[in-house]
Structures are given as C-alpha cells and as structure tokens.
Design a protein around this motif. Structure first.
Motif, PDB file in Angstrom:
ATOM      1  N   LEU A  52     -65.469  72.824  -0.186  1.00  0.00           N
ATOM      2  CA  LEU A  52     -66.583  73.527   0.540  1.00  0.00           C
ATOM      3  C   LEU A  52     -66.605  74.573   1.396  1.00  0.00           C
ATOM      4  N   PRO A  53     -65.899  73.974   2.570  1.00  0.00           N
ATOM      5  CA  PRO A  53     -66.266  75.483   3.581  1.00  0.00           C
ATOM      6  C   PRO A  53     -65.317  76.272   3.578  1.00  0.00           C
ATOM      7  N   GLU A  54     -64.583  76.360   2.164  1.00  0.00           N
ATOM      8  CA  GLU A  54     -63.560  77.852   1.974  1.00  0.00           C
ATOM      9  C   GLU A  54     -64.728  79.132   1.165  1.00  0.00           C
ATOM     10  N   LEU A  55     -65.582  78.651   0.624  1.00  0.00           N
ATOM     11  CA  LEU A  55     -66.505  79.231   0.084  1.00  0.00           C
ATOM     12  C   LEU A  55     -67.438  79.900   0.975  1.00  0.00           C
ATOM     13  N   PHE A  56     -67.133  79.587   2.601  1.00  0.00           N
ATOM     14  CA  PHE A  56     -68.498  80.465   3.652  1.00  0.00           C
ATOM     15  C   PHE A  56     -67.789  81.647   4.074  1.00  0.00           C
ATOM     16  N   ASN A  60     -76.524  76.768   6.153  1.00  0.00           N
ATOM     17  CA  ASN A  60     -76.979  76.947   7.758  1.00  0.00           C
ATOM     18  C   ASN A  60     -76.240  77.306   8.336  1.00  0.00           C
ATOM     19  N   ALA A  61     -75.004  76.933   8.868  1.00  0.00           N
ATOM     20  CA  ALA A  61     -73.432  77.461   9.264  1.00  0.00           C
ATOM     21  C   ALA A  61     -73.712  78.904   9.872  1.00  0.00           C
ATOM     22  N   SER A  62     -73.622  79.532  10.982  1.00  0.00           N
ATOM     23  CA  SER A  62     -73.525  80.629  10.725  1.00  0.00           C
ATOM     24  C   SER A  62     -71.745  81.559  10.727  1.00  0.00           C
ATOM     25  N   PRO A  71     -66.672  67.880  -1.316  1.00  0.00           N
ATOM     26  CA  PRO A  71     -67.655  68.617   0.321  1.00  0.00           C
ATOM     27  C   PRO A  71     -67.361  68.150   1.055  1.00  0.00           C
ATOM     28  N   VAL A  72     -65.779  67.318   2.265  1.00  0.00           N
ATOM     29  CA  VAL A  72     -65.178  67.006   3.347  1.00  0.00           C
ATOM     30  C   VAL A  72     -66.060  66.868   4.191  1.00  0.00           C
ATOM     31  N   GLN A  73     -66.557  67.553   4.644  1.00  0.00           N
ATOM     32  CA  GLN A  73     -67.753  66.970   6.355  1.00  0.00           C
ATOM     33  C   GLN A  73     -68.755  67.832   5.864  1.00  0.00           C
ATOM     34  N   TYR A  74     -68.872  68.198   4.594  1.00  0.00           N
ATOM     35  CA  TYR A  74     -69.629  69.790   4.822  1.00  0.00           C
ATOM     36  C   TYR A  74     -70.391  69.383   2.993  1.00  0.00           C
ATOM     37  N   ILE A  95     -74.799  71.444   1.367  1.00  0.00           N
ATOM     38  CA  ILE A  95     -75.387  71.555   0.832  1.00  0.00           C
ATOM     39  C   ILE A  95     -76.666  71.978   0.931  1.00  0.00           C
ATOM     40  N   SER A  96     -78.161  72.057   1.955  1.00  0.00           N
ATOM     41  CA  SER A  96     -79.498  71.763   1.875  1.00  0.00           C
ATOM     42  C   SER A  96     -80.228  72.806   0.524  1.00  0.00           C
TER      43      SER A  96
END
Length: 175
Positions: free
Chosen positions: A84-88, A119-121, A62-65, A67-68
């Motif tokens: 996790l951010p790589e999935l974004f 929630n990230a855009s 998850p590093v610093q992120y 999922i809500s």
C-alpha cells in the motif's frame, strides 16, 4: 461500485469516459449532503455508480498502513505496487528511487509520516536490507545511511546521474 467525485463540469448529463466505459448512473449532489466527507458547503459533487472494476490479478498488501477514505494513484503505479505505501509516491525522485531499490530486492519498505495513506503528507524514508534512504525535498538532499556510515547526495542526481546513485546504494548495502 459507487463513489463521490468533485468535478468541474457543468451538470448537463453524464460525463463520458475516454475509454468507452460509461457509468451506470450519475447524480449531482451538494457537498453538505455527503455524510462521510467533511464538506459542509454547496459545492456540487458527481456521484457515480459504475460497473465492477477489473481485477489486477494480485493483492496489494496493506503492511502497517490503511486508507481512511480514498487515495489517488496512476494505473502504472497500481500495476507495479506490492504494498500500500508504494501507491503514495508523489514525486519523480521517489518513484525513481523506489524502482532503483526494487532492482536490488523486492523487499523495499516505504515508511510514511501517517498511519492512513490518504492522511500522509510525505515519505519519511525507504528501507532496503540494512540501509535507510531519506529524501528531503526542502534541502534537495538524498541521505543514504547504514549502521556504519551515511552518505548525502544532491537529489538532482536521481534524474541527472541515476547510475551514480545506484552505485552508491549498492556500496552501502554491501558494507
């Protein structure tokens, strides 16, 4: 496993999976009856109860992120992601750039504009060793910067001439 999905199919029985797997149970529920989603309307959602998922064989850090509620991604991205951010990543340019950076090192960091992935855009920047790479879709610009210099490139080069972009990144890493 269970979950809610918004479908545009008529409620005439359970939908069938193109992969031959069928849900154990499918219920159609109005949006105002779903407590953890903010739908206060009469839109119908399909509630699926499915058999357990197959394991990837690895964990995605998850590093610093976090999922809500949920995120959506492709199976290919899921298989090759380590964090996790790589999935974004949403655009072809982001995926191309990320894969390019992964050729140099597996220590690529993806920075998002929100703490919760769903929630990230957008991706604010990618980091590799001593460089930060910003993608500005509104200006069609790719900005590569280290502590000594900054190079701005047309984002179209990621598709039209990726080897040139790769060479520029390597040059900046080695400075």
């Amino acid at each position: 496993m269970e979950g809610f999905w918004h479908l545009t199919v008529p409620p005439r029985g359970p939908p069938h999976s193109p992969h031959g797997r069928h849900p154990e149970e499918v219920l159609f529920i109005k949006g105002d009856k779903i407590p953890h989603l903010s739908y206060g309307n009469q839109v119908e959602f399909a509630y699926f109860k499915v058999k357990p998922w197959k394991s990837l064989g690895k964990s995605i850090r998850p590093v610093q992120y976090g999922i809500s509620i949920y995120i959506m991604t492709t199976l290919n991205t899921l298989k090759y992601s380590n964090e996790l951010p790589e999935l974004f990543m949403k655009s072809k340019e982001e995926v191309t750039l990320w894969r390019m950076l992964r050729r140099i090192s597996n220590q690529v960091k993806v920075h998002l504009d929100e703490e919760h992935l769903d929630n990230a855009s957008n991706i604010t920047y990618l980091n590799l060793k001593n460089i930060d790479i910003h993608i500005d879709h509104s200006k069609n610009e790719l900005s590569i910067e280290n502590s000594f210099s900054e190079k701005k490139l047309d984002i179209k080069l990621l598709n039209n001439n990726p080897s040139m972009v790769f060479k520029e990144i390597l040059t900046m890493v080695e400075e």
